[in-house]
Design a protein around this motif. Structure first.
Motif, PDB file in Angstrom:
ATOM      1  N   VAL A  38       0.842  -1.201   0.000  1.00  0.00           N
ATOM      2  CA  VAL A  38       0.000   0.000   0.000  1.00  0.00           C
ATOM      3  C   VAL A  38       0.879   1.253   0.000  1.00  0.00           C
ATOM      4  CG1 VAL A  38      -1.695   1.350   1.309  1.00  0.00           C
ATOM      5  CG2 VAL A  38      -2.013  -1.120   1.033  1.00  0.00           C
ATOM      6  N   SER A  39       1.910   1.268   0.811  1.00  0.00           N
ATOM      7  CA  SER A  39       2.831   2.421   0.843  1.00  0.00           C
ATOM      8  C   SER A  39       3.471   2.640  -0.525  1.00  0.00           C
ATOM      9  CB  SER A  39       3.911   2.214   1.896  1.00  0.00           C
ATOM     10  OG  SER A  39       3.350   2.217   3.181  1.00  0.00           O
ATOM     11  N   ASN A  40       3.894   1.553  -1.160  1.00  0.00           N
ATOM     12  CA  ASN A  40       4.498   1.663  -2.495  1.00  0.00           C
ATOM     13  C   ASN A  40       3.494   2.190  -3.511  1.00  0.00           C
ATOM     14  OD1 ASN A  40       6.936   0.675  -1.544  1.00  0.00           O
ATOM     15  ND2 ASN A  40       6.538  -1.416  -2.199  1.00  0.00           N
ATOM     16  N   ILE A  41       2.267   1.716  -3.431  1.00  0.00           N
ATOM     17  CA  ILE A  41       1.211   2.168  -4.346  1.00  0.00           C
ATOM     18  C   ILE A  41       0.966   3.664  -4.169  1.00  0.00           C
ATOM     19  CG2 ILE A  41      -1.280   2.034  -4.800  1.00  0.00           C
ATOM     20  CD1 ILE A  41      -0.996  -1.019  -4.060  1.00  0.00           C
ATOM     21  N   LEU A  42       0.836   4.106  -2.926  1.00  0.00           N
ATOM     22  CA  LEU A  42       0.600   5.532  -2.672  1.00  0.00           C
ATOM     23  C   LEU A  42       1.728   6.377  -3.247  1.00  0.00           C
ATOM     24  CD1 LEU A  42      -0.728   5.501   1.023  1.00  0.00           C
ATOM     25  CD2 LEU A  42      -2.043   5.399  -1.106  1.00  0.00           C
ATOM     26  N   ALA A  43       2.970   5.934  -3.032  1.00  0.00           N
ATOM     27  CA  ALA A  43       4.128   6.676  -3.540  1.00  0.00           C
ATOM     28  C   ALA A  43       4.132   6.712  -5.067  1.00  0.00           C
ATOM     29  CB  ALA A  43       5.421   6.067  -3.013  1.00  0.00           C
ATOM     30  N   LYS A  44       3.878   5.576  -5.680  1.00  0.00           N
ATOM     31  CA  LYS A  44       3.913   5.513  -7.144  1.00  0.00           C
ATOM     32  C   LYS A  44       2.801   6.322  -7.792  1.00  0.00           C
ATOM     33  CE  LYS A  44       6.372   1.153  -7.438  1.00  0.00           C
ATOM     34  NZ  LYS A  44       6.360  -0.260  -7.874  1.00  0.00           N
ATOM     35  N   LEU A  45       1.658   6.404  -7.129  1.00  0.00           N
ATOM     36  CA  LEU A  45       0.536   7.184  -7.674  1.00  0.00           C
ATOM     37  C   LEU A  45       0.604   8.649  -7.252  1.00  0.00           C
ATOM     38  CD1 LEU A  45      -2.478   4.726  -7.215  1.00  0.00           C
ATOM     39  CD2 LEU A  45      -1.123   5.161  -9.281  1.00  0.00           C
ATOM     40  N   GLY A  46       1.494   8.968  -6.315  1.00  0.00           N
ATOM     41  CA  GLY A  46       1.623  10.351  -5.855  1.00  0.00           C
ATOM     42  C   GLY A  46       0.428  10.826  -5.062  1.00  0.00           C
ATOM     43  N   VAL A  47      -0.161   9.915  -4.284  1.00  0.00           N
ATOM     44  CA  VAL A  47      -1.324  10.261  -3.470  1.00  0.00           C
ATOM     45  C   VAL A  47      -1.007  10.031  -2.002  1.00  0.00           C
ATOM     46  CG1 VAL A  47      -2.949   9.768  -5.334  1.00  0.00           C
ATOM     47  CG2 VAL A  47      -2.363   7.955  -3.720  1.00  0.00           C
ATOM     48  N   HIS A  48      -1.913  10.484  -1.125  1.00  0.00           N
ATOM     49  CA  HIS A  48      -1.650  10.430   0.315  1.00  0.00           C
ATOM     50  C   HIS A  48      -2.550   9.475   1.082  1.00  0.00           C
ATOM     51  CE1 HIS A  48       1.115  13.725  -0.134  1.00  0.00           C
ATOM     52  NE2 HIS A  48       0.184  14.440  -0.745  1.00  0.00           N
ATOM     53  N   SER A  49      -3.538   8.886   0.402  1.00  0.00           N
ATOM     54  CA  SER A  49      -4.447   8.006   1.140  1.00  0.00           C
ATOM     55  C   SER A  49      -4.934   6.867   0.257  1.00  0.00           C
ATOM     56  CB  SER A  49      -5.663   8.790   1.642  1.00  0.00           C
ATOM     57  OG  SER A  49      -6.521   9.117   0.561  1.00  0.00           O
ATOM     58  N   ARG A  50      -5.465   5.859   0.925  1.00  0.00           N
ATOM     59  CA  ARG A  50      -6.047   4.708   0.228  1.00  0.00           C
ATOM     60  C   ARG A  50      -7.216   5.155  -0.643  1.00  0.00           C
ATOM     61  NH1 ARG A  50      -4.995  -0.041   3.518  1.00  0.00           N
ATOM     62  NH2 ARG A  50      -6.893  -1.025   2.785  1.00  0.00           N
ATOM     63  N   ASN A  51      -8.008   6.088  -0.112  1.00  0.00           N
ATOM     64  CA  ASN A  51      -9.167   6.570  -0.875  1.00  0.00           C
ATOM     65  C   ASN A  51      -8.740   7.280  -2.149  1.00  0.00           C
ATOM     66  OD1 ASN A  51     -11.025   5.560   0.946  1.00  0.00           O
ATOM     67  ND2 ASN A  51     -11.102   7.443   2.136  1.00  0.00           N
ATOM     68  N   GLU A  52      -7.691   8.082  -2.052  1.00  0.00           N
ATOM     69  CA  GLU A  52      -7.180   8.754  -3.248  1.00  0.00           C
ATOM     70  C   GLU A  52      -6.662   7.735  -4.259  1.00  0.00           C
ATOM     71  OE1 GLU A  52      -5.085  12.849  -2.680  1.00  0.00           O
ATOM     72  OE2 GLU A  52      -4.559  11.587  -0.952  1.00  0.00           O
ATOM     73  N   ALA A  53      -5.950   6.721  -3.784  1.00  0.00           N
ATOM     74  CA  ALA A  53      -5.426   5.680  -4.671  1.00  0.00           C
ATOM     75  C   ALA A  53      -6.571   4.964  -5.379  1.00  0.00           C
ATOM     76  CB  ALA A  53      -4.572   4.688  -3.883  1.00  0.00           C
ATOM     77  N   ALA A  54      -7.619   4.650  -4.640  1.00  0.00           N
ATOM     78  CA  ALA A  54      -8.781   3.983  -5.230  1.00  0.00           C
ATOM     79  C   ALA A  54      -9.438   4.873  -6.276  1.00  0.00           C
ATOM     80  CB  ALA A  54      -9.774   3.603  -4.143  1.00  0.00           C
ATOM     81  N   ALA A  55      -9.537   6.156  -5.991  1.00  0.00           N
ATOM     82  CA  ALA A  55     -10.152   7.092  -6.943  1.00  0.00           C
ATOM     83  C   ALA A  55      -9.331   7.168  -8.233  1.00  0.00           C
ATOM     84  CB  ALA A  55     -10.295   8.477  -6.314  1.00  0.00           C
ATOM     85  N   VAL A  56      -8.018   7.228  -8.098  1.00  0.00           N
ATOM     86  CA  VAL A  56      -7.142   7.270  -9.270  1.00  0.00           C
ATOM     87  C   VAL A  56      -7.319   5.975 -10.082  1.00  0.00           C
ATOM     88  CG1 VAL A  56      -4.724   7.232 -10.034  1.00  0.00           C
ATOM     89  CG2 VAL A  56      -5.460   8.856  -8.282  1.00  0.00           C
ATOM     90  N   ALA A  57      -7.361   4.846  -9.397  1.00  0.00           N
ATOM     91  CA  ALA A  57      -7.522   3.564 -10.089  1.00  0.00           C
ATOM     92  C   ALA A  57      -8.861   3.469 -10.796  1.00  0.00           C
ATOM     93  CB  ALA A  57      -7.378   2.418  -9.086  1.00  0.00           C
ATOM     94  N   ARG A  58      -9.903   4.017 -10.198  1.00  0.00           N
ATOM     95  CA  ARG A  58     -11.222   3.999 -10.843  1.00  0.00           C
ATOM     96  C   ARG A  58     -11.215   4.837 -12.113  1.00  0.00           C
ATOM     97  NH1 ARG A  58     -13.056   5.043  -5.547  1.00  0.00           N
ATOM     98  NH2 ARG A  58     -13.600   3.100  -4.502  1.00  0.00           N
ATOM     99  N   ARG A  59     -10.507   5.974 -12.075  1.00  0.00           N
ATOM    100  CA  ARG A  59     -10.424   6.860 -13.247  1.00  0.00           C
ATOM    101  C   ARG A  59      -9.565   6.268 -14.339  1.00  0.00           C
ATOM    102  NH1 ARG A  59      -9.794  11.172  -9.467  1.00  0.00           N
ATOM    103  NH2 ARG A  59      -7.567  11.118  -9.861  1.00  0.00           N
ATOM    104  N   ASP A  60      -8.508   5.529 -13.949  1.00  0.00           N
ATOM    105  CA  ASP A  60      -7.564   4.970 -14.928  1.00  0.00           C
ATOM    106  C   ASP A  60      -7.552   3.453 -14.788  1.00  0.00           C
ATOM    107  OD1 ASP A  60      -5.501   4.312 -16.620  1.00  0.00           O
ATOM    108  OD2 ASP A  60      -4.021   5.619 -15.675  1.00  0.00           O
ATOM    109  N   ALA A  61      -8.483   2.809 -15.462  1.00  0.00           N
ATOM    110  CA  ALA A  61      -8.652   1.347 -15.351  1.00  0.00           C
ATOM    111  C   ALA A  61      -7.392   0.594 -15.763  1.00  0.00           C
ATOM    112  CB  ALA A  61      -9.829   0.902 -16.184  1.00  0.00           C
ATOM    113  N   ALA A  62      -6.522   1.207 -16.566  1.00  0.00           N
ATOM    114  CA  ALA A  62      -5.282   0.547 -16.998  1.00  0.00           C
ATOM    115  C   ALA A  62      -4.383   0.210 -15.803  1.00  0.00           C
ATOM    116  CB  ALA A  62      -4.535   1.432 -17.978  1.00  0.00           C
TER     117      ALA A  62
END
Length: 63
Positions: free
Chosen positions: A36-60
């Motif tokens: 989870v920490s690696n995912i947040l860093a790679k996506l440049g976000v600060h929370s799980r919710n932000e990471a989920a939102a980014v993933a929903r927007r970019d299905a790739a």
């Protein structure tokens, strides 16, 4: 992003907790936490919710 990180991200999108993700993927909660920490860093976000939102927007991101 690694295949395992994509698996963890997909479960984050479903709203799963670290414990639930660990049980589902047969790994420790600590390992999930590291992913989870690696995912947040790679996506440049600060929370799980932000990471989920980014993933929903970019299905790739989910493969």
């Amino acid at each position: 992003m690694t295949d395992r990180e994509r698996e963890v991200l997909a479960l984050l999108v479903e709203g799963r907790t670290n414990r639930q993700i660990a049980q589902r993927l047969y790994i420790s909660e600590k390992t999930v936490s590291v992913h989870v920490s690696n995912i947040l860093a790679k996506l440049g976000v600060h929370s799980r919710n932000e990471a989920a939102a980014v993933a929903r927007r970019d299905a790739a991101l989910l493969g």
